[in-house]
Scaffold this motif. Structure first.
Motif, short mmCIF file in Angstrom:
data_model
loop_
_atom_site.label_atom_id
_atom_site.label_comp_id
_atom_site.label_asym_id
_atom_site.label_seq_id
_atom_site.Cartn_x
_atom_site.Cartn_y
_atom_site.Cartn_z
N THR A 177 0.85 -1.39 -0.09
CA THR A 177 0.05 0.08 0.12
C THR A 177 0.90 1.34 -0.10
N PRO A 178 1.72 1.49 0.72
CA PRO A 178 2.71 2.49 0.90
C PRO A 178 3.53 2.60 -0.46
N LYS A 179 3.82 1.41 -1.09
CA LYS A 179 4.54 1.46 -2.09
C LYS A 179 3.79 1.90 -3.29
N LEU A 180 2.52 1.36 -3.29
CA LEU A 180 1.73 2.13 -4.35
C LEU A 180 1.32 3.62 -4.14
N LEU A 181 1.50 4.02 -3.12
CA LEU A 181 1.13 5.47 -2.79
C LEU A 181 2.47 6.23 -2.96
N THR A 182 3.71 5.35 -2.87
CA THR A 182 4.76 6.28 -2.86
C THR A 182 5.87 6.01 -4.11
N THR A 183 6.08 4.58 -4.35
CA THR A 183 6.82 4.23 -5.39
C THR A 183 6.03 4.18 -6.36
N GLY A 184 4.96 4.08 -6.38
CA GLY A 184 3.94 4.23 -7.54
C GLY A 184 4.07 5.59 -8.19
N PRO A 185 3.85 6.68 -7.40
CA PRO A 185 3.90 7.94 -7.99
C PRO A 185 5.28 8.16 -8.67
N LYS A 186 6.11 7.86 -7.92
CA LYS A 186 7.65 7.78 -8.38
C LYS A 186 8.11 7.21 -9.83
N LEU A 187 7.40 6.09 -9.71
CA LEU A 187 7.75 5.27 -10.96
C LEU A 187 6.91 6.01 -12.20
N VAL A 188 5.57 6.41 -11.79
CA VAL A 188 4.70 6.97 -12.70
C VAL A 188 5.50 8.45 -13.33
N PHE A 189 5.85 9.28 -12.27
CA PHE A 189 6.58 10.49 -12.38
C PHE A 189 7.85 10.20 -13.64
N SER A 190 8.61 9.30 -13.42
CA SER A 190 9.93 9.32 -14.05
C SER A 190 9.52 8.62 -15.30
N PHE A 191 8.66 7.60 -15.45
CA PHE A 191 8.37 6.92 -16.92
C PHE A 191 7.52 7.86 -17.61
N THR A 192 6.63 8.78 -17.02
CA THR A 192 5.91 9.79 -17.83
C THR A 192 7.03 10.78 -18.42
N LEU A 193 8.01 11.34 -17.46
CA LEU A 193 9.02 12.19 -18.07
C LEU A 193 9.74 11.60 -19.12
N ALA A 194 10.36 10.46 -18.85
CA ALA A 194 11.22 9.78 -19.85
C ALA A 194 10.49 9.62 -21.19
N GLN A 195 9.24 9.22 -21.26
CA GLN A 195 8.38 8.95 -22.37
C GLN A 195 8.15 10.28 -23.05
N THR A 196 8.17 11.28 -22.29
CA THR A 196 7.72 12.76 -22.93
C THR A 196 9.12 13.39 -23.44
N LEU A 197 10.21 13.23 -22.71
CA LEU A 197 11.25 14.21 -22.65
C LEU A 197 12.08 13.52 -23.83
N ILE A 198 12.05 11.86 -24.16
CA ILE A 198 12.90 11.59 -25.09
C ILE A 198 12.37 11.74 -26.50
N PRO A 199 11.06 11.95 -27.03
CA PRO A 199 10.71 12.59 -28.34
C PRO A 199 11.04 13.78 -28.21
N LEU A 200 11.00 14.73 -27.27
CA LEU A 200 11.18 16.17 -27.38
C LEU A 200 12.79 16.19 -27.25
N TYR A 201 13.72 15.67 -26.68
CA TYR A 201 15.12 15.88 -27.04
C TYR A 201 15.29 15.29 -28.58
N ASP A 202 14.64 14.32 -28.88
CA ASP A 202 14.60 13.93 -30.22
C ASP A 202 14.65 14.77 -31.35
N ARG A 203 13.50 15.55 -31.17
CA ARG A 203 13.26 16.87 -32.19
C ARG A 203 13.94 17.86 -32.06
N LEU A 204 14.60 18.27 -30.77
CA LEU A 204 15.53 19.40 -30.69
C LEU A 204 17.00 19.00 -31.17
#
Length: 300
Positions: A271-298
């Motif tokens: 439960t704390p992992k879903l509430l803590t590690t979950g957002p952490k993983l979502v945060f980094s995975f979302t950023l990676a998937q968003t930033l990689i195409p952005l850097y690619d275009r830049l």
């Protein structure tokens, strides 16, 4: 040609920069909650009061001031920085490399076996699982980070270089359980993410996903990954938080958990992992998937 093979792929520089940026930002925001999660997973026995929760989380600083309590949640930050950034670079930039290899050599096989949409999603999941298994090369950094977070007494009288020299391959203790945890966990992470993109948002080129779409699909992947890997993650953490001179095998820990703590112990800290590690993983995975195409275009 396979539908997967038709997708454009980002440059390796973009993948490296995007995943590294995600890892650095994740570490900055989430190291304290990671410490809390690891300490709860490492606790033996049942927690029945708030006083016990306080003692488990803050250890010797349980009765200290709020400032000291908060500062006690940052042990192993140096190891965490090395481990987390390297892990995110390896995972988020490594999975696309394996995926590209599978698409080039086996894309038609995935399409024929599972259908084009499902085949593409399963291929992403398979690439994630392969990369997850290889993540054991970073295990010593993870071991040192977890021991700093949960068992700092293991470091008494020994500096980092002396410790590495003395322990050598003992720092890879629990590698089998780690690989066993990572294989289904990474499969679920990248697979859940790909299935959501394929069937919820109907995306044909995953790199064209918006930030909101990446956020939603990352939630699907992260929740699936944490639930699937939870039992093996508890065993892995308990192997790694023991004193260097008092190791225990994963099978001994498994037997004792079943005998003394019951089946629910395999989901301790979920439960704390879903509430803590979950957002952490979502945060980094979302950023990676968003930033990689952005850097690619830049970078083009």
């Amino acid at each position: 040609m396979s539908a997967v093979q038709k997708q454009n792929t980002e440059s390796q520089r973009a993948r490296l920069l995007g995943s590294a940026s995600a890892g650095i930002l994740e570490l900055t925001m989430f190291h304290p909650v990671d410490t809390i999660s690891k300490r709860l997973m490492s606790n033996h026995g049942r927690i029945t009061s708030l006083a016990q929760v306080n003692s488990v989380i803050f250890k010797e600083q349980a009765n200290a001031s709020i400032a000291k309590k908060f500062s006690s949640l940052f042990p192993g930050l140096g190891y965490a920085a090395c481990y987390k950034v390297l892990q995110r670079i390896y995972k988020y930039s490594g999975q696309p490399i394996v995926k590209d290899f599978l698409a080039k050599n086996y894309g038609e096989c995935f399409d024929q076996k599972f259908g084009k949409g499902t085949g593409k999603a399963i291929m992403h999941a398979t690439a994630g699982s392969i990369v997850g298994i290889g993540e054991v090369v970073l295990l010593p950094l993870d071991v040192l980070k977890i021991k700093r977070q949960t068992n700092p007494n293991a470091f008494k009288g020994r500096g980092i270089f002396k410790l590495i020299t003395e322990e050598k391959f003992a720092l890879y203790r629990g590698w089998g359980w780690t690989a066993a945890r990572n294989a289904p966990g990474s499969f679920a992470l990248f697979g859940g993410n790909a299935f959501a993109k394929e069937y919820v948002f109907k995306l044909k080129d995953y790199s064209k996903a918006t930030f909101f779409q990446n956020f939603c699909t990352s939630i699907a992947g992260a929740c699936a990954s944490l639930i699937v890997s939870a039992p093996l993650d508890v065993i892995k953490t308990r192997i790694q938080n023991k004193n260097f001179d008092n190791p225990q095998s994963g099978f001994t820990i498994l037997k004792n958990m079943i005998k003394h703590e019951g089946f629910s112990s395999f989901f301790k800290g979920l439960t704390p992992k879903l509430l803590t590690t979950g957002p952490k993983l979502v945060f980094s995975f979302t950023l990676a998937q968003t930033l990689i195409p952005l850097y690619d275009r830049l970078l083009k």
